[in-house]
Write a protein that holds these residues in place. Structure first.
Motif, PDB file in Angstrom:
ATOM      1  N   VAL A 580       1.053  -1.254  -0.038  1.00  0.00           N
ATOM      2  CA  VAL A 580       0.056   0.170  -0.001  1.00  0.00           C
ATOM      3  C   VAL A 580       0.822   1.366   0.035  1.00  0.00           C
ATOM      4  CG1 VAL A 580      -1.857   1.359   1.255  1.00  0.00           C
ATOM      5  CG2 VAL A 580      -1.785  -1.195   1.334  1.00  0.00           C
ATOM      6  N   SER A 581       0.594   2.039  -0.802  1.00  0.00           N
ATOM      7  CA  SER A 581       1.418   3.442  -1.090  1.00  0.00           C
ATOM      8  C   SER A 581       0.693   4.320   0.430  1.00  0.00           C
ATOM      9  CB  SER A 581       1.161   4.188  -2.182  1.00  0.00           C
ATOM     10  OG  SER A 581       1.631   5.394  -2.174  1.00  0.00           O
ATOM     11  N   PHE A 593       6.035   3.239   1.404  1.00  0.00           N
ATOM     12  CA  PHE A 593       5.414   1.933   0.855  1.00  0.00           C
ATOM     13  C   PHE A 593       5.249   0.903   1.891  1.00  0.00           C
ATOM     14  CE2 PHE A 593       4.514  -1.270  -1.702  1.00  0.00           C
ATOM     15  CZ  PHE A 593       3.481  -1.227  -2.751  1.00  0.00           C
ATOM     16  N   PHE A 594       4.060   0.559   2.096  1.00  0.00           N
ATOM     17  CA  PHE A 594       3.765  -0.333   3.176  1.00  0.00           C
ATOM     18  C   PHE A 594       3.843  -1.930   2.634  1.00  0.00           C
ATOM     19  CE2 PHE A 594       0.696  -3.269   5.401  1.00  0.00           C
ATOM     20  CZ  PHE A 594       1.210  -2.928   6.806  1.00  0.00           C
ATOM     21  N   THR A 595       4.782  -2.437   2.949  1.00  0.00           N
ATOM     22  CA  THR A 595       4.961  -3.892   2.435  1.00  0.00           C
ATOM     23  C   THR A 595       5.938  -4.796   3.596  1.00  0.00           C
ATOM     24  OG1 THR A 595       5.421  -5.552   0.812  1.00  0.00           O
ATOM     25  CG2 THR A 595       7.021  -3.624   1.245  1.00  0.00           C
ATOM     26  N   GLY A 596       5.651  -6.027   3.700  1.00  0.00           N
ATOM     27  CA  GLY A 596       6.369  -6.843   4.708  1.00  0.00           C
ATOM     28  C   GLY A 596       7.916  -7.243   4.074  1.00  0.00           C
ATOM     29  N   ASN A 597       8.779  -7.721   5.242  1.00  0.00           N
ATOM     30  CA  ASN A 597       9.691  -8.262   4.929  1.00  0.00           C
ATOM     31  C   ASN A 597       9.742  -9.484   4.096  1.00  0.00           C
ATOM     32  OD1 ASN A 597      12.549  -9.478   5.308  1.00  0.00           O
ATOM     33  ND2 ASN A 597      13.051  -7.911   6.758  1.00  0.00           N
ATOM     34  N   ILE A 725      12.090   3.363   1.224  1.00  0.00           N
ATOM     35  CA  ILE A 725      10.826   3.783   1.153  1.00  0.00           C
ATOM     36  C   ILE A 725       9.902   3.121   2.399  1.00  0.00           C
ATOM     37  CG2 ILE A 725      10.986   3.349  -1.238  1.00  0.00           C
ATOM     38  CD1 ILE A 725      10.210   0.305  -0.965  1.00  0.00           C
ATOM     39  N   SER A 726      10.404   2.831   3.427  1.00  0.00           N
ATOM     40  CA  SER A 726       9.987   2.319   4.765  1.00  0.00           C
ATOM     41  C   SER A 726       9.861   3.610   5.791  1.00  0.00           C
ATOM     42  CB  SER A 726      10.653   1.287   5.491  1.00  0.00           C
ATOM     43  OG  SER A 726      10.282   0.037   4.848  1.00  0.00           O
ATOM     44  N   TYR A 727      11.062   4.371   5.859  1.00  0.00           N
ATOM     45  CA  TYR A 727      11.089   5.590   6.522  1.00  0.00           C
ATOM     46  C   TYR A 727      10.653   6.994   5.818  1.00  0.00           C
ATOM     47  CZ  TYR A 727      13.152   2.668  10.093  1.00  0.00           C
ATOM     48  OH  TYR A 727      13.521   1.689  10.827  1.00  0.00           O
ATOM     49  N   GLY A 728      10.952   6.928   4.283  1.00  0.00           N
ATOM     50  CA  GLY A 728      10.524   8.004   3.472  1.00  0.00           C
ATOM     51  C   GLY A 728      11.514   9.224   3.791  1.00  0.00           C
ATOM     52  N   HIS A 729      12.566   8.828   4.301  1.00  0.00           N
ATOM     53  CA  HIS A 729      13.590   9.794   4.713  1.00  0.00           C
ATOM     54  C   HIS A 729      14.402  10.472   3.413  1.00  0.00           C
ATOM     55  CE1 HIS A 729      15.865   6.230   5.010  1.00  0.00           C
ATOM     56  NE2 HIS A 729      16.925   6.718   5.092  1.00  0.00           N
ATOM     57  N   TRP A 742       9.493  -5.419  -6.661  1.00  0.00           N
ATOM     58  CA  TRP A 742       9.250  -6.765  -6.796  1.00  0.00           C
ATOM     59  C   TRP A 742       8.041  -7.228  -7.072  1.00  0.00           C
ATOM     60  CZ3 TRP A 742      13.004  -8.877  -2.258  1.00  0.00           C
ATOM     61  CH2 TRP A 742      14.336  -8.501  -2.791  1.00  0.00           C
ATOM     62  N   LEU A 743       7.629  -8.274  -7.583  1.00  0.00           N
ATOM     63  CA  LEU A 743       6.339  -9.118  -7.719  1.00  0.00           C
ATOM     64  C   LEU A 743       5.195  -7.970  -8.205  1.00  0.00           C
ATOM     65  CD1 LEU A 743       6.762 -11.067  -4.365  1.00  0.00           C
ATOM     66  CD2 LEU A 743       7.285 -12.013  -6.691  1.00  0.00           C
ATOM     67  N   ASP A 744       4.019  -7.709  -7.388  1.00  0.00           N
ATOM     68  CA  ASP A 744       3.120  -6.724  -7.646  1.00  0.00           C
ATOM     69  C   ASP A 744       3.324  -5.483  -7.125  1.00  0.00           C
ATOM     70  OD1 ASP A 744       2.022  -8.850  -9.378  1.00  0.00           O
ATOM     71  OD2 ASP A 744       0.717  -9.339  -7.694  1.00  0.00           O
ATOM     72  N   MET A 745       4.382  -4.922  -6.710  1.00  0.00           N
ATOM     73  CA  MET A 745       4.610  -3.690  -6.154  1.00  0.00           C
ATOM     74  C   MET A 745       4.784  -2.673  -7.123  1.00  0.00           C
ATOM     75  SD  MET A 745       7.348  -4.676  -3.190  1.00  0.00           S
ATOM     76  CE  MET A 745       7.311  -6.185  -1.948  1.00  0.00           C
ATOM     77  N   LYS A 746       3.785  -1.755  -6.779  1.00  0.00           N
ATOM     78  CA  LYS A 746       3.740  -0.495  -8.017  1.00  0.00           C
ATOM     79  C   LYS A 746       4.309   0.841  -7.136  1.00  0.00           C
ATOM     80  CE  LYS A 746       2.292  -3.095 -11.138  1.00  0.00           C
ATOM     81  NZ  LYS A 746       3.115  -3.416 -12.325  1.00  0.00           N
TER      82      LYS A 746
END
Length: 751
Positions: A580-581, A593-597, A725-729, A742-746
């Motif tokens: 999720v953006s 961008f919200f995604t898991g490890n 892209i986890s901290y946006g710094h 990766w995969l379906d990440m946009k």
């Protein structure tokens, strides 16, 4: 002579056997030696420090509203102003956020209206809010570690399970923003810990320590369900375990009389259902006690409920609407005002359809403040009754039939069976100048006011006083039974001056059909309505308020079925193939961008698959009377790991049955339990669990340590790789962003 040789060889064999036994014993000691308390404490300290670092570092970035902070930050402000609001989630976590605002002396003036609104400009204590969430997110990790220790796993297994969550990007992001998920996940983790501790004392029923952990399990369950309603899945997990335990206790071979069994049942029923429900109700009591002033949530509630609230400052501007008042009319969802002007629809639209070629009715937004709307007569509408006995001063109620006269041009608003400009399935709205009673044009200019709020049956059509800014209404066209509607998905082209289209929506119950009479333009100082008289507050019993709110919460929760660009299906969650953006900064090319490890998510999936394979293999071999596992291994496989596996299933599989919006963050409680499961299974796989084996029984520490090191190294690498892209710094060049798609990440800014 031969007898002497035999005795000598026999002695040598005994000595050799003794040496082998000593060798095997020492090897076994190497495998099964229990970890010292110091080793556990060092591991606990390390993961806690790492969790605190990953969640608190750069917590002030970005200094702007991010994703759902627009909701939960806003709710905290409403609590601080004590103005009533409506939300789908229970109040506990939101009250906790507001409490932090109260501690730092914040007044709640900032309303978190839009993503990217600046915190620093308005002196919002957002770091204090986020620190509360980060503290909760940090606490999850040591709680998991303690849970694994309670379940009897080694320090390495404890470390592995807690590291999966410690360095998970999704958990980290949810623990750094003003959201509810960190509290939910902490409550789930506390529930698993409390029940694990309770289980260790099941052989000491009704002792003081037994009661403490049973009641603490109930408290943790209450916190789960008081944060989000998906917490019911945690209830399912513990419920299955409790039913299984009671089923075992019911066996007569356990030696319990029915009276003794009943005591066990009543103790669990009270501690895990009655007591948590009382705590759950308590948070609603606090919620109603704090929110004692009228606010934006009034429109969802009954008039009886509203009368139990003190009027807010907004009530000073809310006036009863009378016939022949000249008003502005505002759309609730888009905040655009009903408008018309001396310009016609084109005879033929761009797609070739034919229009009525009559005067346009549109909706406009206030570009230069509300005064720009109030000063433009093209936004003014006179409320005209159809009954001649209704004179000036007669109050308008819902269910009344009215005509709307456009003050700027003198015509009456009309809807008819002609397709609207942008929505070919909707009806066109225009202006007629035919005032002949009962003519076709006259009949097509009649609109019935309906109350636009929740309810069913006669309740939704009840008669209610219409007040400016306070009473949402639907304008139902009497002739064709469509609702006046507008939208900002697409605006009119140049011939429509970029205004919003106004059309007739056939879906009369659509919430987006709601409008307000916003301001009475011709109200003068001599009018009694110009004098503000505070209303008298009428008390309403707590349970009556709670039942009404509970019904509305469930009702609106079930309606969350609309599409969302970042919604995802449960089958994509375990492998974290989407995300999720949360936030993006177009000026500086930064984003969250919200995604898991992926390393942790995929490792969990592998462990779940291996577990199913082990169960199948053990059951097949047992059918052939081949018993490979020792008793301790069987208990670990079916009891401990079985409980955690059921917990994962209970928190994941029900989402396949839910017909509502679903997002990756809904998987995090299941991911947390899967992390506990994975640490336990990894230790199981790296152990010798066979009954007959030349190798000693226990954990192969070298093999297991190597596995833990490899997985943890992968977790840290992925965390670091996705750090920007986890901290946006910081901003990344497009080629670096594409590496992370990766995969379906946009991701944004990949070009």
């Amino acid at each position: 002579m031969s007898s002497v040789k035999k005795k000598t060889s026999s002695k040598k064999a005994v000595v050799a056997d003794k040496k082998a036994d000593v060798s095997q014993s020492s090897e076994a000691q190497q495998y099964v030696a229990k970890d010292t308390d110091l080793r556990y404490y060092w591991g606990l300290t390390i993961v806690t420090v790492l969790a605190a670092f990953t969640r608190f570092v750069m917590i002030d970035l970005p200094p702007k509203v991010v994703f759902d902070e627009v909701h939960f930050g806003k709710f905290a402000s409403y609590y601080l102003e004590r103005t009533y609001f409506f939300d789908l989630h229970p109040p506990f976590a939101k009250l906790l956020i507001a409490f932090v605002g109260w501690l730092v002396g914040y007044d709640g003036k900032f309303k978190f209206e839009n993503i990217n609104d600046d915190y620093v400009t308005y002196n919002v204590p957002y770091v204090a809010y986020r620190s509360l969430i980060a503290l909760q997110g940090t606490a999850i990790v040591p709680v998991m570690y303690w849970t694994m220790k309670t379940l009897g796993y080694s320090a390495s297994a404890c470390l592995l399970s807690s590291m999966i969550v410690c360095f998970d990007n999704a958990h980290i992001i949810d623990s750094r923003l003003i959201l509810l998920d960190a509290m939910l996940n902490l409550a789930v983790a506390l529930t698993m810990l409390a029940y694990a501790k309770f289980s260790t004392y099941r052989t000491q029923p009704f002792t003081r320590i037994w009661w403490i952990w049973l009641n603490l399990t109930g408290v943790a369950l209450s916190l789960v369900i008081s944060t989000k309603y998906v917490g019911v899945l945690t209830y399912v997990t513990i419920g299955i375990a409790v039913v299984h335990e009671l089923w075992i206790l019911l066996d007569y071979q356990r030696g319990l009389t029915l009276t003794e069994f009943s005591k066990h049942f009543v103790a669990r029923f009270y501690s895990l259902i009655v007591f948590p429900f009382i705590l759950y109700l308590f948070w609603f009591w606090v919620h109603f006690a704090v929110l004692n002033r009228s606010g934006p949530g009034d429109t969802f509630m009954s008039s009886e409920f509203q009368e139990s609230l003190v009027e807010s400052p907004l009530a000073k501007f809310s006036k009863p609407v009378n016939f022949y008042d000249i008003v502005t009319i505002k759309h609730k969802e888009t905040e655009a005002f009903l408008h018309s002007h001396k310009a016609d629809y084109p005879l033929r639209y761009e797609d070739g359809r034919i229009s009525s070629n009559s005067q346009q009715v549109t909706a406009v937004k206030a570009t230069e403040g509300e005064d720009s709307i109030l000063n433009d007569v093209n936004n003014h509408w006179e409320i005209v009754p159809i009954d001649p006995k209704f004179d000036k001063g007669v109050t308008v109620f819902t269910n009344d039939i009215i005509r709307l006269k456009h003050v700027g041009t003198g015509g009456y608003m009309l809807a008819h069976d002609v397709a609207s400009p942008l929505k070919s399935t909707n009806e066109e709205f225009t202006i007629t100048y035919d005032e002949e009673p009962y003519s076709r044009a006259y009949n097509e200019s009649l609109f019935r006011l309906r109350l636009a709020q929740g309810g069913s049956g006669a309740n939704k059509n009840r008669k209610k006083l219409v007040k400016t800014k306070a009473t949402p209404v639907r304008l139902i066209h009497v002739d064709t039974v469509v609702s006046m509607w507008t939208h900002d998905d697409e605006v009119l082209p140049e011939w429509g001056f970029g205004h919003q289209e106004v059309s007739g929506n056939k879906k009369n119950t659509d919430p987006s059909n709601a409008w307000f009479f916003d301001t009475i333009v011709n109200l003068n100082a001599n009018d009694s309505r110009s004098t503000y008289i505070p209303k008298k507050v009428k008390p309403l019993p707590f349970l009556k308020k709670w039942f009404e709110l509970q019904f509305l919460m469930f009702h609106h929760n079930n309606k969350l079925s609309s599409e969302h660009p970042f919604a995802s299906q449960p089958n994509s969650w375990p492998l974290a193939v989407s995300g999720v953006s949360f936030w993006n900064d177009n000026e500086n090319k930064k984003q969250i961008f919200f995604t898991g490890n992926v390393v942790g998510f995929w490792f969990e999936v592998c462990c779940l698959a291996v577990y199913l394979g082990l169960l199948l293999a053990d059951q097949v071999t047992r059918r052939r009377n081949i018993h490979l596992l020792n008793k301790k291994a069987q208990s670990r496989l079916y009891n401990t790991l079985g409980f955690l596996f059921i917990g994962w299933c209970a928190h994941y599989l029900p989402f396949f049955l839910m017909n509502r919006q679903k997002f990756l963050h809904h998987y995090l409680p299941a991911h947390l339990i899967a992390a506990l499961f994975s640490g336990g299974l990894a230790e199981f796989v790296c152990s010798n669990n066979r009954i007959q084996s030349s190798s000693p029984i226990g954990v192969n520490k070298h093999r297991f340590t190597a596995l833990v090191f490899v997985v943890c190294a992968g977790l840290v690498w992925f965390y670091y790789f996705f750090l920007p892209i986890s901290y946006g710094h910081i901003s990344l060049p497009p080629e670096e962003i594409r590496k992370r798609q990766w995969l379906d990440m946009k991701l944004h800014y990949s070009k």
